[in-house]
Write a protein that holds these residues in place. Structure first.
Motif, PDB file in Angstrom:
ATOM      1  N   ILE A  23      18.510   9.408   8.514  1.00 51.74           N
ATOM      2  CA  ILE A  23      18.986  10.075   7.296  1.00 51.74           C
ATOM      3  C   ILE A  23      18.293   9.391   6.120  1.00 51.74           C
ATOM      4  CG2 ILE A  23      20.961  10.716   5.876  1.00 51.74           C
ATOM      5  CD1 ILE A  23      22.738  10.547   8.265  1.00 51.74           C
ATOM      6  N   LEU A  24      17.371  10.108   5.509  1.00 50.57           N
ATOM      7  CA  LEU A  24      16.601   9.575   4.387  1.00 50.57           C
ATOM      8  C   LEU A  24      17.371   9.845   3.101  1.00 50.57           C
ATOM      9  CD1 LEU A  24      13.788   8.226   4.005  1.00 50.57           C
ATOM     10  CD2 LEU A  24      12.878  10.517   3.591  1.00 50.57           C
ATOM     11  N   LEU A  25      17.694   8.782   2.371  1.00 53.92           N
ATOM     12  CA  LEU A  25      18.530   8.889   1.170  1.00 53.92           C
ATOM     13  C   LEU A  25      17.791   8.288  -0.019  1.00 53.92           C
ATOM     14  CD1 LEU A  25      21.855   7.599   2.800  1.00 53.92           C
ATOM     15  CD2 LEU A  25      21.248   9.996   2.364  1.00 53.92           C
ATOM     16  N   GLN A  26      17.430   9.111  -0.967  1.00 54.90           N
ATOM     17  CA  GLN A  26      16.751   8.598  -2.159  1.00 54.90           C
ATOM     18  C   GLN A  26      17.763   7.870  -3.055  1.00 54.90           C
ATOM     19  OE1 GLN A  26      13.636   8.533  -2.612  1.00 54.90           O
ATOM     20  NE2 GLN A  26      12.639  10.303  -1.703  1.00 54.90           N
ATOM     21  N   PRO A  27      17.437   6.670  -3.530  1.00 54.61           N
ATOM     22  CA  PRO A  27      18.376   5.920  -4.372  1.00 54.61           C
ATOM     23  C   PRO A  27      18.541   6.502  -5.768  1.00 54.61           C
ATOM     24  CG  PRO A  27      16.282   4.774  -4.236  1.00 54.61           C
ATOM     25  CD  PRO A  27      16.189   5.936  -3.274  1.00 54.61           C
ATOM     26  N   THR A  28      17.703   7.476  -6.106  1.00 57.80           N
ATOM     27  CA  THR A  28      17.783   8.101  -7.435  1.00 57.80           C
ATOM     28  C   THR A  28      18.794   9.244  -7.484  1.00 57.80           C
ATOM     29  OG1 THR A  28      15.820   9.346  -6.751  1.00 57.80           O
ATOM     30  CG2 THR A  28      15.482   7.461  -8.219  1.00 57.80           C
ATOM     31  N   SER A  29      19.609   9.370  -6.425  1.00 57.35           N
ATOM     32  CA  SER A  29      20.641  10.416  -6.376  1.00 57.35           C
ATOM     33  C   SER A  29      22.023   9.771  -6.287  1.00 57.35           C
ATOM     34  CB  SER A  29      20.407  11.334  -5.166  1.00 57.35           C
ATOM     35  OG  SER A  29      19.166  11.985  -5.254  1.00 57.35           O
ATOM     36  N   PRO A  30      22.502   9.183  -7.377  1.00 57.46           N
ATOM     37  CA  PRO A  30      23.752   8.422  -7.319  1.00 57.46           C
ATOM     38  C   PRO A  30      25.015   9.268  -7.226  1.00 57.46           C
ATOM     39  CG  PRO A  30      22.988   8.534  -9.579  1.00 57.46           C
ATOM     40  CD  PRO A  30      21.912   9.154  -8.731  1.00 57.46           C
ATOM     41  N   LEU A  31      24.915  10.589  -7.449  1.00 64.14           N
ATOM     42  CA  LEU A  31      26.098  11.441  -7.409  1.00 64.14           C
ATOM     43  C   LEU A  31      26.341  12.005  -6.013  1.00 64.14           C
ATOM     44  CD1 LEU A  31      25.760  13.297 -10.836  1.00 64.14           C
ATOM     45  CD2 LEU A  31      26.719  11.047 -10.311  1.00 64.14           C
ATOM     46  N   ARG A  32      25.420  11.757  -5.108  1.00 62.95           N
ATOM     47  CA  ARG A  32      25.643  12.097  -3.705  1.00 62.95           C
ATOM     48  C   ARG A  32      26.693  11.151  -3.139  1.00 62.95           C
ATOM     49  NH1 ARG A  32      22.968   8.846  -2.338  1.00 62.95           N
ATOM     50  NH2 ARG A  32      20.831   9.493  -1.960  1.00 62.95           N
ATOM     51  N   GLN A  33      27.713  11.710  -2.486  1.00 61.92           N
ATOM     52  CA  GLN A  33      28.826  10.923  -1.990  1.00 61.92           C
ATOM     53  C   GLN A  33      28.815  10.832  -0.463  1.00 61.92           C
ATOM     54  OE1 GLN A  33      32.645  12.045  -4.024  1.00 61.92           O
ATOM     55  NE2 GLN A  33      31.340  13.577  -5.004  1.00 61.92           N
ATOM     56  N   ALA A  34      29.710   9.988   0.053  1.00 61.46           N
ATOM     57  CA  ALA A  34      29.834   9.837   1.505  1.00 61.46           C
ATOM     58  C   ALA A  34      30.131  11.175   2.170  1.00 61.46           C
ATOM     59  CB  ALA A  34      30.923   8.818   1.828  1.00 61.46           C
ATOM     60  N   HIS A  91       0.826  -1.212   0.000  1.00 61.67           N
ATOM     61  CA  HIS A  91       0.000   0.000   0.000  1.00 61.67           C
ATOM     62  C   HIS A  91       0.861   1.264   0.000  1.00 61.67           C
ATOM     63  CE1 HIS A  91      -3.041  -2.878   1.703  1.00 61.67           C
ATOM     64  NE2 HIS A  91      -3.783  -2.240   0.825  1.00 61.67           N
ATOM     65  N   PHE A  92       2.100   1.135   0.435  1.00 64.27           N
ATOM     66  CA  PHE A  92       2.997   2.289   0.530  1.00 64.27           C
ATOM     67  C   PHE A  92       3.989   2.323  -0.633  1.00 64.27           C
ATOM     68  CE2 PHE A  92       2.643   1.292   5.331  1.00 64.27           C
ATOM     69  CZ  PHE A  92       1.359   1.830   5.362  1.00 64.27           C
ATOM     70  N   ALA A  93       3.716   1.579  -1.699  1.00 62.46           N
ATOM     71  CA  ALA A  93       4.673   1.489  -2.807  1.00 62.46           C
ATOM     72  C   ALA A  93       4.045   1.855  -4.153  1.00 62.46           C
ATOM     73  CB  ALA A  93       5.246   0.075  -2.865  1.00 62.46           C
ATOM     74  N   ARG A  94       3.003   2.652  -4.106  1.00 59.54           N
ATOM     75  CA  ARG A  94       2.369   3.084  -5.349  1.00 59.54           C
ATOM     76  C   ARG A  94       3.045   4.340  -5.883  1.00 59.54           C
ATOM     77  NH1 ARG A  94      -3.607   2.510  -2.568  1.00 59.54           N
ATOM     78  NH2 ARG A  94      -3.711   0.229  -2.595  1.00 59.54           N
ATOM     79  N   ASP A  95       2.692   4.711  -7.113  1.00 58.61           N
ATOM     80  CA  ASP A  95       3.286   5.898  -7.728  1.00 58.61           C
ATOM     81  C   ASP A  95       3.038   7.157  -6.902  1.00 58.61           C
ATOM     82  OD1 ASP A  95       4.294   4.450  -9.801  1.00 58.61           O
ATOM     83  OD2 ASP A  95       2.727   4.982 -11.234  1.00 58.61           O
ATOM     84  N   ASP A  96       1.858   7.230  -6.283  1.00 58.09           N
ATOM     85  CA  ASP A  96       1.488   8.435  -5.542  1.00 58.09           C
ATOM     86  C   ASP A  96       1.669   8.284  -4.034  1.00 58.09           C
ATOM     87  OD1 ASP A  96      -0.500   6.557  -5.208  1.00 58.09           O
ATOM     88  OD2 ASP A  96      -2.168   7.951  -5.527  1.00 58.09           O
ATOM     89  N   SER A  97       2.363   7.232  -3.605  1.00 59.10           N
ATOM     90  CA  SER A  97       2.549   7.004  -2.171  1.00 59.10           C
ATOM     91  C   SER A  97       3.536   8.018  -1.589  1.00 59.10           C
ATOM     92  CB  SER A  97       3.066   5.589  -1.909  1.00 59.10           C
ATOM     93  OG  SER A  97       2.111   4.620  -2.261  1.00 59.10           O
ATOM     94  N   PRO A  98       3.173   8.705  -0.496  1.00 57.78           N
ATOM     95  CA  PRO A  98       4.125   9.611   0.162  1.00 57.78           C
ATOM     96  C   PRO A  98       5.145   8.814   0.964  1.00 57.78           C
ATOM     97  CG  PRO A  98       2.084   9.529   1.400  1.00 57.78           C
ATOM     98  CD  PRO A  98       1.857   8.697   0.158  1.00 57.78           C
ATOM     99  N   LEU A  99       6.186   9.496   1.408  1.00 55.62           N
ATOM    100  CA  LEU A  99       7.231   8.830   2.182  1.00 55.62           C
ATOM    101  C   LEU A  99       6.902   8.729   3.671  1.00 55.62           C
ATOM    102  CD1 LEU A  99      10.502  10.241   0.581  1.00 55.62           C
ATOM    103  CD2 LEU A  99       9.680   7.883   0.525  1.00 55.62           C
ATOM    104  N   ASP A 100       5.943   9.508   4.141  1.00 61.09           N
ATOM    105  CA  ASP A 100       5.614   9.493   5.564  1.00 61.09           C
ATOM    106  C   ASP A 100       5.285   8.098   6.097  1.00 61.09           C
ATOM    107  OD1 ASP A 100       5.899  12.346   5.800  1.00 61.09           O
ATOM    108  OD2 ASP A 100       3.936  12.549   4.867  1.00 61.09           O
TER     109      ASP A 100
END
Length: 227
Positions: free
Chosen positions: A101-112, A73-82
């Motif tokens: 620390i919430l890290l979106q996997p769609t940001s691959p250029l973010r480094q350690a 139920h929390f994995a739909r296109d319109d599902s919020p992150l809350d």
């Protein structure tokens, strides 16, 4: 002593790229860049991947991340992150003073280093409720008009047309790479804090979010140039 948890929300569905979160990016799947950045930061006590998809969870296990099987139920296109964060708190049961620390996997250029710097900045401002990563955009957009109705309306109000551009405030766009908040601040309203925010400024190029194939090509070109 409080703990720091990295939470990576990586659902299986995707409208732009099929199985985007495990799409190959050079020699690794997209998801791996975020897991490795969190692990290499040295400031995170545990890395969790939340997903409804078994293939993504298997990939998370391969890269030594903890796994949470997300309610579909929390994995739909319109599902919020809350509710994703709430599910993490319910399952893992972190203490109120612990940090997420919430890290979106769609940001691959973010480094350690970005995670390290952002957490240090967050800790320097104990009165804030959340840190978000951003990049600066031109303040000329303060003079933009909003359409959709019968007439145009100035985005920031009529007074902005009278202010010299050099006197307009700075503008920032969130890039989704990093969001930091405490468990207690989330539990106040069962939502990711929306007020008392501070920014962590990142370069625009490193703020790239993967949404389509062109973004994949741009990320690969940047990663090649960086290596």
């Amino acid at each position: 002593m409080s703990n720091v948890f990295a939470l990576i929300p990586a659902r299986g569905g995707s409208t732009g790229i099929i199985q985007k979160n495990i799409q190959p990016l050079l020699d690794q799947p997209l998801l791996a860049y975020t897991i490795i950045a969190a692990q290499k930061s040295g400031v995170v006590d545990a890395v969790y991947v939340s997903s409804d998809d078994d293939q993504i969870l298997a990939m998370a296990h391969y890269y030594c991340a903890e796994r949470i099987k997300r309610d579909y139920h929390f994995a739909r296109d319109d599902s919020p992150l809350d509710p994703v964060v709430a599910e993490f708190i319910h399952r893992v049961k972190p203490a109120g003073k612990d940090t997420i620390i919430l890290l979106q996997p769609t940001s691959p250029l973010r480094q350690a280093k970005h995670i390290v710097e952002a957490l240090a900045e967050y800790r320097d401002f104990p009165c804030c409720r959340r840190l978000i990563s951003v990049y600066e955009i031109s303040n000329k957009y303060m003079r933009a008009y909003v359409g959709g109705g019968e007439f145009l309306h100035l985005l920031a109000g009529e007074h902005t047309s009278l202010i010299l551009r050099e006197d307009l405030p700075s503008l920032y766009l969130p890039n989704g790479a990093i969001s930091i908040f405490k468990v207690d601040d989330f539990l106040r309203e069962e939502i990711i804090p929306r007020s008392h925010l501070i920014p962590y400024l990142m370069p625009e190029k490193e703020s790239l979010e993967i949404r389509n194939e062109e973004d994949i090509r741009q990320a690969e070109a940047y990663l090649r140039a960086r290596s």
